[in-house]
Design a protein around this motif. Structure first.
Motif, PDB file in Angstrom:
ATOM      1  N   ARG A  94       0.839  -1.206   0.000  1.00 62.92           N
ATOM      2  CA  ARG A  94       0.000   0.000   0.000  1.00 62.92           C
ATOM      3  C   ARG A  94       0.876   1.259   0.000  1.00 62.92           C
ATOM      4  O   ARG A  94       0.600   2.229  -0.724  1.00 62.92           O
ATOM      5  N   ASP A  95       1.953   1.250   0.786  1.00 63.70           N
ATOM      6  CA  ASP A  95       2.847   2.413   0.815  1.00 63.70           C
ATOM      7  C   ASP A  95       3.499   2.635  -0.543  1.00 63.70           C
ATOM      8  O   ASP A  95       3.628   3.772  -1.013  1.00 63.70           O
ATOM      9  N   LEU A  96       3.895   1.539  -1.184  1.00 64.43           N
ATOM     10  CA  LEU A  96       4.489   1.663  -2.509  1.00 64.43           C
ATOM     11  C   LEU A  96       3.494   2.233  -3.520  1.00 64.43           C
ATOM     12  O   LEU A  96       3.833   3.077  -4.358  1.00 64.43           O
ATOM     13  N   PHE A  97       2.264   1.770  -3.427  1.00 64.61           N
ATOM     14  CA  PHE A  97       1.229   2.248  -4.352  1.00 64.61           C
ATOM     15  C   PHE A  97       0.978   3.747  -4.142  1.00 64.61           C
ATOM     16  O   PHE A  97       0.896   4.513  -5.112  1.00 64.61           O
ATOM     17  N   LEU A  98       0.837   4.160  -2.854  1.00 57.96           N
ATOM     18  CA  LEU A  98       0.609   5.578  -2.567  1.00 57.96           C
ATOM     19  C   LEU A  98       1.792   6.435  -3.028  1.00 57.96           C
ATOM     20  O   LEU A  98       1.597   7.554  -3.533  1.00 57.96           O
ATOM     21  N   TYR A  99       2.982   5.901  -2.876  1.00 61.86           N
ATOM     22  CA  TYR A  99       4.174   6.626  -3.307  1.00 61.86           C
ATOM     23  C   TYR A  99       4.156   6.824  -4.824  1.00 61.86           C
ATOM     24  O   TYR A  99       4.479   7.902  -5.345  1.00 61.86           O
ATOM     25  N   ALA A 100       3.757   5.767  -5.557  1.00 56.61           N
ATOM     26  CA  ALA A 100       3.663   5.866  -7.010  1.00 56.61           C
ATOM     27  C   ALA A 100       2.594   6.859  -7.432  1.00 56.61           C
ATOM     28  O   ALA A 100       2.769   7.625  -8.392  1.00 56.61           O
ATOM     29  N   VAL A 101       1.461   6.862  -6.701  1.00 61.69           N
ATOM     30  CA  VAL A 101       0.391   7.812  -7.011  1.00 61.69           C
ATOM     31  C   VAL A 101       0.867   9.246  -6.818  1.00 61.69           C
ATOM     32  O   VAL A 101       0.598  10.134  -7.640  1.00 61.69           O
ATOM     33  N   GLU A 102       1.566   9.504  -5.709  1.00 62.26           N
ATOM     34  CA  GLU A 102       2.069  10.845  -5.453  1.00 62.26           C
ATOM     35  C   GLU A 102       3.075  11.278  -6.519  1.00 62.26           C
ATOM     36  O   GLU A 102       3.090  12.436  -6.934  1.00 62.26           O
ATOM     37  N   LEU A 103       3.899  10.335  -6.961  1.00 62.06           N
ATOM     38  CA  LEU A 103       4.836  10.658  -8.032  1.00 62.06           C
ATOM     39  C   LEU A 103       4.108  11.026  -9.324  1.00 62.06           C
ATOM     40  O   LEU A 103       4.503  11.949 -10.039  1.00 62.06           O
ATOM     41  N   GLU A 104       3.033  10.294  -9.605  1.00 62.67           N
ATOM     42  CA  GLU A 104       2.238  10.597 -10.793  1.00 62.67           C
ATOM     43  C   GLU A 104       1.635  11.991 -10.703  1.00 62.67           C
ATOM     44  O   GLU A 104       1.608  12.748 -11.677  1.00 62.67           O
ATOM     45  N   LYS A 105       1.139  12.364  -9.505  1.00 61.72           N
ATOM     46  CA  LYS A 105       0.573  13.702  -9.309  1.00 61.72           C
ATOM     47  C   LYS A 105       1.637  14.777  -9.540  1.00 61.72           C
ATOM     48  O   LYS A 105       1.372  15.801 -10.185  1.00 61.72           O
ATOM     49  N   GLU A 106       2.818  14.530  -8.981  1.00 54.96           N
ATOM     50  CA  GLU A 106       3.886  15.516  -9.144  1.00 54.96           C
ATOM     51  C   GLU A 106       4.273  15.678 -10.612  1.00 54.96           C
ATOM     52  O   GLU A 106       4.487  16.789 -11.094  1.00 54.96           O
ATOM     53  N   LEU A 107       4.346  14.542 -11.331  1.00 60.35           N
ATOM     54  CA  LEU A 107       4.677  14.627 -12.752  1.00 60.35           C
ATOM     55  C   LEU A 107       3.600  15.363 -13.532  1.00 60.35           C
ATOM     56  O   LEU A 107       3.897  16.167 -14.435  1.00 60.35           O
ATOM     57  N   HIS A 108       2.325  15.114 -13.184  1.00 58.21           N
ATOM     58  CA  HIS A 108       1.229  15.809 -13.845  1.00 58.21           C
ATOM     59  C   HIS A 108       1.287  17.310 -13.556  1.00 58.21           C
ATOM     60  O   HIS A 108       1.072  18.145 -14.462  1.00 58.21           O
ATOM     61  N   TYR A 109       1.647  17.651 -12.311  1.00 61.71           N
ATOM     62  CA  TYR A 109       1.741  19.056 -11.910  1.00 61.71           C
ATOM     63  C   TYR A 109       2.868  19.761 -12.688  1.00 61.71           C
ATOM     64  O   TYR A 109       2.705  20.880 -13.186  1.00 61.71           O
ATOM     65  N   VAL A 110       3.989  19.059 -12.803  1.00 60.60           N
ATOM     66  CA  VAL A 110       5.115  19.633 -13.547  1.00 60.60           C
ATOM     67  C   VAL A 110       4.761  19.793 -15.010  1.00 60.60           C
ATOM     68  O   VAL A 110       5.092  20.805 -15.652  1.00 60.60           O
ATOM     69  N   SER A 111       4.050  18.826 -15.583  1.00 62.24           N
ATOM     70  CA  SER A 111       3.650  18.895 -16.980  1.00 62.24           C
ATOM     71  C   SER A 111       2.737  20.092 -17.234  1.00 62.24           C
ATOM     72  O   SER A 111       2.877  20.801 -18.237  1.00 62.24           O
ATOM     73  N   LEU A 112       1.785  20.323 -16.298  1.00 64.15           N
ATOM     74  CA  LEU A 112       0.902  21.474 -16.451  1.00 64.15           C
ATOM     75  C   LEU A 112       1.682  22.783 -16.433  1.00 64.15           C
ATOM     76  O   LEU A 112       1.399  23.699 -17.219  1.00 64.15           O
ATOM     77  N   LYS A 113       2.670  22.879 -15.524  1.00 68.75           N
ATOM     78  CA  LYS A 113       3.461  24.105 -15.454  1.00 68.75           C
ATOM     79  C   LYS A 113       4.261  24.319 -16.738  1.00 68.75           C
ATOM     80  O   LYS A 113       4.374  25.445 -17.237  1.00 68.75           O
ATOM     81  N   LEU A 114       4.813  23.257 -17.271  1.00 67.59           N
ATOM     82  CA  LEU A 114       5.572  23.381 -18.513  1.00 67.59           C
ATOM     83  C   LEU A 114       4.675  23.826 -19.659  1.00 67.59           C
ATOM     84  O   LEU A 114       5.075  24.659 -20.490  1.00 67.59           O
ATOM     85  N   ASN A 115       3.464  23.254 -19.731  1.00 64.10           N
ATOM     86  CA  ASN A 115       2.522  23.669 -20.792  1.00 64.10           C
ATOM     87  C   ASN A 115       2.173  25.135 -20.657  1.00 64.10           C
ATOM     88  O   ASN A 115       2.068  25.862 -21.659  1.00 64.10           O
TER      89      ASN A 115
END
Length: 624
Positions: free
Chosen positions: A593-614
């Motif tokens: 579960r911790d690994l899954f939550l960690y992966a989800v948070e990483l996905e959010k951060e990547l999405h956030y960075v992508s939005l800023k770049l756009n």
């Protein structure tokens, strides 16, 4: 599940694995520290052998005997001798003046010379100089039938089979009679041949005027003939101020093509090894070196008995064996040189009227210096065996080991092209350009071209068409194409290694952590550093958060970053820790579960960075 997680496969408890790992680390650290002491001792020993005065003594002697010109003819010195006439002018001029210093510069005798010359007033001429000639027999080569009417004599290049052993000339003194070579004397490797000892030998008198008369007599009676192939001028000096012997050999080769090729050897060696207190300190280092050698040999023998054939599968073990062999060879050479010096030095210094052949001792001392130089080179290379405690050095080692197959394949292709150009250069330019006069010279010349050292004018003059073509195509294929391919192989492999290290697939650095931990513990015990408490960690965390607020991050981003940092630390401690080396570690539902939550948070951060770049790209497009 909890019970199973405490045991390694095969039933070994994890705490025992941890203890075994610590013992292994401590053993490695002890081995490294012991080897470091050995290396320091070896460095002291080798640097103690080399004296800066050696270079200056060689330099001043070479300046006197090689660069001094004949009086009235500035162009003639030993380096510029090209004919027999020039050779006799050198013998009767610069050589004679350089060997006999029987008075001070104002013609006053300030000290008792004791029937010996003092070159530059500081260097005692040991014994008397010796001049030696080697000749070849007539008809050692065959004259073509078309020219037999014009020439009925033929003298080939020097070999021991072609050597002339008969007396010649006046036949009443040693310079006209052949002397057999001494068995243990080293041969001389010259430009046009390898020359052995013996030949037609004479020594120079103590008197300067007698020596001059002897030179004139030899010149008038044609001591040098068409069959002469080499003349050696040997003498030895001793400087008591710096405790150094200087053994000098001037060589004039008479090739079958005509003319004269000159070469020289200046060996400054310390034959009297133990005189000052520093010399006795070096002697203690030599004894310590022998003790280390016995210890390391014992260790390797025990390893061979334990691992048997598996021992020879490691390249580091082969390096260990090579280093041990070199150390034993160095000890043998050192012992042999000391024994020979002890046996021969007294005999050589006993008579001042004879030639003192120190060349034999100098020759073995040069061999010893070369062996010890190679030994310390490989001793430094062995340091790479202990590089696992440093990340950067480990990356270098991993890069080289991973790309070795690609480099071998590239090397085959490189040397095919390289030797093809070397053969081309030797055949096209070899008869006119000194850099390509032999195939070996062509190889080294091409390495110099790669480094930017070349003689394009000489190549172009030798062949106006093939010269530029050879040079341009060699630079293009070797310098621009092949060398860049080599760098690309290294660069790509290094990028792969660095990427693997960044995701955690890296070797253990426990030794480095252990050294770092021991260092901090020592500072804390000496009260030079305060131990880090939980309060210090919290204060660092608060400082980082405050810095993030000043840079414009909101509270939600700061909290998210702190949560990800905690997850990362916990996961790294669990999966990247090197304290336990398990082939299998069971994963619980909570850990998944911790690994899954960690992966989800990483996905959010990547999405956030992508939005800023756009957003940034849209603003840039609007400005354009």
């Amino acid at each position: 599940m909890a019970e199973a997680s405490r045991w390694h496969l095969g039933g070994t408890p994890k705490h025992k694995l941890h203890y075994r790992k610590e013992v292994e680390m401590r053993t490695t650290l002890q081995e490294f520290l012991l080897y470091l002491i050995f290396l320091i001792n070896l460095c002291i020993l080798t640097f103690g052998m080399v004296n800066p005065h050696m270079y200056y003594l060689n330099k001043v002697m070479s300046s006197l005997f090689l660069d001094t010109s004949v009086h009235g003819e500035e162009r003639i010195n030993f380096k510029s001798i090209r004919s027999i006439t020039d050779f006799w002018k050198f013998m009767e001029g610069p050589l004679l003046e350089g060997l006999y210093w029987d008075s001070w510069y104002n013609n006053k005798n300030l000290y008792d010379l004791k029937n010996s010359s003092r070159i530059y007033y500081e260097n005692i001429l040991l014994g008397v100089p010796r001049v030696r000639q080697l000749k070849v027999r007539n008809n050692t080569c065959k004259v073509h039938s078309s020219f037999q009417s014009l020439m009925n004599e033929c003298y080939d290049k020097y070999t021991s089979e072609n050597e002339d052993l008969s007396d010649f000339g006046l036949k009443y003194d040693t310079e006209w009679k052949y002397s057999a070579p001494i068995i243990n004397s080293p041969w001389h490797w010259g430009f046009t041949g390898v020359y052995r000892n013996g030949g037609y030998i004479f020594t120079l008198p103590k008197s300067k005027s007698e020596t001059l008369n002897k030179f004139i007599n030899l010149r008038m009676n044609s001591w040098i003939t068409r069959s002469t192939r080499v003349i050696f001028i040997d003498f030895s000096l001793y400087n008591a101020n710096v405790n150094l012997f200087c053994i000098i050999r001037l060589v004039a080769e008479f090739p079958a093509t005509g003319g004269i090729l000159t070469s020289w050897q200046f060996y400054s060696v310390k034959l009297l090894r133990y005189v000052s207190y520093y010399d006795y300190f070096i002697a203690s280092c030599e004894i310590t070196f022998c003790i280390f050698l016995i210890v390391f040999t014992t260790q390797e023998v025990l390893k061979i008995k334990e691992f048997k054939s598996a021992y020879f599968k490691s390249s580091w073990n082969w390096l260990e064996l090579l280093l041990l062999v070199l150390c034993f060879v160095a000890v043998f050479f050192n012992s042999y040189c000391n024994i020979q010096t002890f046996l021969l030095l007294g005999q050589l210094l006993k008579s001042t009227e004879k030639y003192s052949d120190f060349y034999f001792l100098a020759h073995w001392h040069i061999y010893y210096n070369n062996i010890i130089a190679i030994t310390i080179f490989f001793a430094w290379i062995k340091i790479f065996k202990f590089i696992s405690f440093n990340k950067t050095m480990s990356q270098l080692s991993s890069t080289l080991s991973r790309c070795i197959k690609d480099i071998v394949g590239f090397a085959i292709m490189f040397f095919i092209i390289f030797f093809a150009y070397a053969q081309l250069g030797f055949l096209v330019f070899g008869s006119q350009v000194d850099d390509f006069s032999t195939f070996q010279n062509s190889i080294f010349t091409q390495f110099r071209i790669v480094l930017g050292d070349f003689n394009f004018a000489g190549i172009q003059q030798a062949s106006r068409i093939l010269g530029p073509i050879y040079f341009i195509t060699f630079i293009f294929f070797v310098f621009f194409v092949l060398l860049n391919m080599f760098l690309a192989i290294i660069n790509d492999t290094y990028s792969e290694v660095k990427a693997d290290y960044s995701i955690g697939r890296r070797p253990d650095f426990e030794l480095g952590k252990m050294i770092k931990k021991s260092y901090h513990n020592a500072l804390e015990k000496l009260k030079l550093k305060k131990p880090e408490t939980d309060e210090d960690k919290k204060r660092k965390s608060r400082d980082l958060a405050e810095q993030a607020r000043r840079e414009g991050f909101d509270e939600k981003e700061i909290q998210s970053a702190e949560q990800m940092k905690k997850w990362k630390e916990r996961l790294e401690k669990k999966y990247y820790s090197t304290e336990i080396q398990d082939d299998y570690q069971p994963v619980t539902q909570q850990e998944f579960r911790d690994l899954f939550l960690y992966a989800v948070e990483l996905e959010k951060e990547l999405h956030y960075v992508s939005l800023k770049l756009n957003r940034v790209m849209r603003k840039v497009s609007a400005l354009q």
